[in-house]
Design a protein around this motif. Structure first.
Motif, PDB file in Angstrom:
ATOM      1  N   ASP A  73       0.771  -1.224  -0.124  1.00 50.88           N
ATOM      2  CA  ASP A  73      -0.176  -0.032   0.192  1.00 50.88           C
ATOM      3  C   ASP A  73       0.924   1.238   0.024  1.00 50.88           C
ATOM      4  O   ASP A  73       0.640   2.181  -0.849  1.00 50.88           O
ATOM      5  CB  ASP A  73      -0.927   0.087   1.218  1.00 50.88           C
ATOM      6  CG  ASP A  73      -1.886  -0.946   1.236  1.00 50.88           C
ATOM      7  OD1 ASP A  73      -2.207  -1.631   0.019  1.00 50.88           O
ATOM      8  OD2 ASP A  73      -2.530  -1.282   2.270  1.00 50.88           O
ATOM      9  N   ASP A  76       2.565   1.659  -3.304  1.00 48.82           N
ATOM     10  CA  ASP A  76       1.432   2.369  -4.507  1.00 48.82           C
ATOM     11  C   ASP A  76       1.400   3.731  -4.133  1.00 48.82           C
ATOM     12  O   ASP A  76       1.092   4.581  -5.270  1.00 48.82           O
ATOM     13  CB  ASP A  76       0.279   1.245  -4.553  1.00 48.82           C
ATOM     14  CG  ASP A  76       0.377   0.021  -5.051  1.00 48.82           C
ATOM     15  OD1 ASP A  76       1.396  -0.235  -5.777  1.00 48.82           O
ATOM     16  OD2 ASP A  76      -0.250  -0.855  -4.607  1.00 48.82           O
ATOM     17  N   ASP A  77       1.399   4.080  -3.020  1.00 49.77           N
ATOM     18  CA  ASP A  77       1.147   5.474  -2.675  1.00 49.77           C
ATOM     19  C   ASP A  77       2.169   6.298  -3.158  1.00 49.77           C
ATOM     20  O   ASP A  77       1.947   7.454  -3.762  1.00 49.77           O
ATOM     21  CB  ASP A  77       0.575   5.787  -1.359  1.00 49.77           C
ATOM     22  CG  ASP A  77       0.398   7.155  -0.898  1.00 49.77           C
ATOM     23  OD1 ASP A  77      -0.825   7.576  -1.440  1.00 49.77           O
ATOM     24  OD2 ASP A  77       0.935   7.885  -0.045  1.00 49.77           O
ATOM     25  N   SER A  80       2.327   6.509  -7.083  1.00 56.39           N
ATOM     26  CA  SER A  80       1.292   7.362  -7.349  1.00 56.39           C
ATOM     27  C   SER A  80       1.660   9.044  -7.234  1.00 56.39           C
ATOM     28  O   SER A  80       1.559   9.606  -8.167  1.00 56.39           O
ATOM     29  CB  SER A  80      -0.063   7.017  -6.759  1.00 56.39           C
ATOM     30  OG  SER A  80      -1.090   7.994  -7.347  1.00 56.39           O
ATOM     31  N   LYS A  81       2.045   9.222  -5.963  1.00 54.81           N
ATOM     32  CA  LYS A  81       2.333  10.700  -5.911  1.00 54.81           C
ATOM     33  C   LYS A  81       3.714  11.182  -6.662  1.00 54.81           C
ATOM     34  O   LYS A  81       3.879  12.229  -6.976  1.00 54.81           O
ATOM     35  CB  LYS A  81       2.635  10.773  -4.344  1.00 54.81           C
ATOM     36  CG  LYS A  81       1.338  10.705  -3.470  1.00 54.81           C
ATOM     37  CD  LYS A  81       1.715  10.938  -1.945  1.00 54.81           C
ATOM     38  CE  LYS A  81       0.338  10.807  -1.282  1.00 54.81           C
ATOM     39  NZ  LYS A  81       0.550  11.197   0.205  1.00 54.81           N
ATOM     40  N   ARG A 112       7.631   6.950   4.902  1.00 57.93           N
ATOM     41  CA  ARG A 112       6.821   5.990   5.145  1.00 57.93           C
ATOM     42  C   ARG A 112       7.138   5.181   6.534  1.00 57.93           C
ATOM     43  O   ARG A 112       6.200   4.745   7.048  1.00 57.93           O
ATOM     44  CB  ARG A 112       6.064   5.289   4.122  1.00 57.93           C
ATOM     45  CG  ARG A 112       5.495   6.214   2.938  1.00 57.93           C
ATOM     46  CD  ARG A 112       4.487   7.139   3.319  1.00 57.93           C
ATOM     47  NE  ARG A 112       3.286   6.383   3.740  1.00 57.93           N
ATOM     48  CZ  ARG A 112       2.313   5.741   2.995  1.00 57.93           C
ATOM     49  NH1 ARG A 112       2.319   6.457   1.736  1.00 57.93           N
ATOM     50  NH2 ARG A 112       1.405   5.071   3.336  1.00 57.93           N
TER      51      ARG A 112
END
Length: 213
Positions: A73, A76-77, A80-81, A112
Motif C-alpha cells: 500500500d 503504490d501510494d 502514485s504521488k 513512510r
C-alpha cells in the motif's frame, strides 16, 4: 557511455516505440516529462509508465514487510504521488526525482517507514528491560534525515557487526523489545544490549557525518 541528457520529443517517441527506454537514465525521462516542449500527452504517459515500472519493484524490495499489506500500500501510494509530482511544474519532489531518481524514492520510503514506526509506538507498549524493569526509550535511530540516511551506506557497512545489524533492524522498523518479532530476540540479546548497540551506531554515524559539531 552515458546517453545524452537532452533529447527532442521526436527522439523520445522513437525510443518509446522501439523499446529503447531501458537504455535511458530515469532522470532524463523525468526531465522530458517536465519539459514544456513535451506536448504529446500519450508520449508523456509512456515515459511515466516506464518510470513507475522502475520505481515499484525498487521500492517493493526495500519496503518493510510488516507494514500493512506487506508494504505494498505504501509503495503504490509513493509511486502514485511520484507520477503526479513529476508532471507538476511547481512540485519540489518533481525537481528531486529529476536530480536523483532513486535517492528521492529512498527518501519517500524512509518517510513512510518513519510514520509507520510512530504509529506502531502509539499502539505497542514501551519496551521494558527484563532485568531492571526500566522502560527503554527507543533511540532516534534515524536522528538522521532521509537525505542524510541516503548517504551513509558506506559508513553503515563499516560499523561493528552487532551494531550494524541492530541499527539496520531498527531502521527497518523493528522495536527493540516486544511480544512479537523484535531486535533483541532476533539478535539473541537482552533489550538493554540491543538498545545500547543502536545508540552507539547512531552516535558513530552522526559523528562521521559531522551532525554533532
Amino acid at each position: 557511455m552515458t546517453e545524452p541528457a537532452i533529447r527532442s520529443p521526436e527522439d523520445w517517441k522513437e525510443l518509446a516505440e522501439t523499446g529503447g527506454l531501458g537504455t535511458c537514465e530515469p532522470e532524463q525521462m523525468v526531465a522530458a516529462c517536465r519539459d514544456e516542449a513535451m506536448r504529446d500527452g500519450r508520449l508523456r504517459g509512456l515515459l511515466l509508465d516506464h518510470l513507475c515500472g522502475l520505481a515499484r519493484p525498487y521500492l517493493i524490495r526495500r519496503a518493510n514487510k510488516d507494514m500493512p499489506n506487506g508494504g505494498l500500500d505504501a509503495v503504490d501510494d509513493i509511486v502514485s504521488k511520484m507520477a503526479l509530482a513529476i508532471v507538476d511544474p511547481v512540485a519540489k519532489d518533481g525537481v528531486g526525482f529529476g536530480a536523483a531518481f532513486y535517492t528521492k524514492l529512498q527518501q519517500r520510503l524512509a518517510d513512510r517507514h518513519r510514520a509507520w514506526r510512530v504509529q506502531q509506538r502509539r499502539i505497542e507498549p514501551m519496551p521494558v528491560d527484563d532485568e531492571t524493569g526500566e522502560i527503554l526509550e527507543p533511540p532516534d535511530a534515524a536522528g538522521l534525515t532521509p537525505e542524510e540516511a541516503a548517504t551513509v551506506d558506506d559508513l553503515i557497512a563499516g560499523l561493528p557487526d552487532n551494531h550494524r545489524r541492530a541499527f539496520l533492524l531498527h531502521r527497518a522498523g523493528f522495536p527493540v523489545s516486544s511480544k512479537g518479532e523484535c531486535i533483541a530476540t532476533m539478535l539473541g540479546v537482552q533489550p538493554k544490549t540491543a538498545d545500547a548497540w543502536i545508540k552507539k551506531a547512531v552516535a558513530h554515524l552522526r559523528e562521521q557525518l559531522g551532525l554533532d559539531r
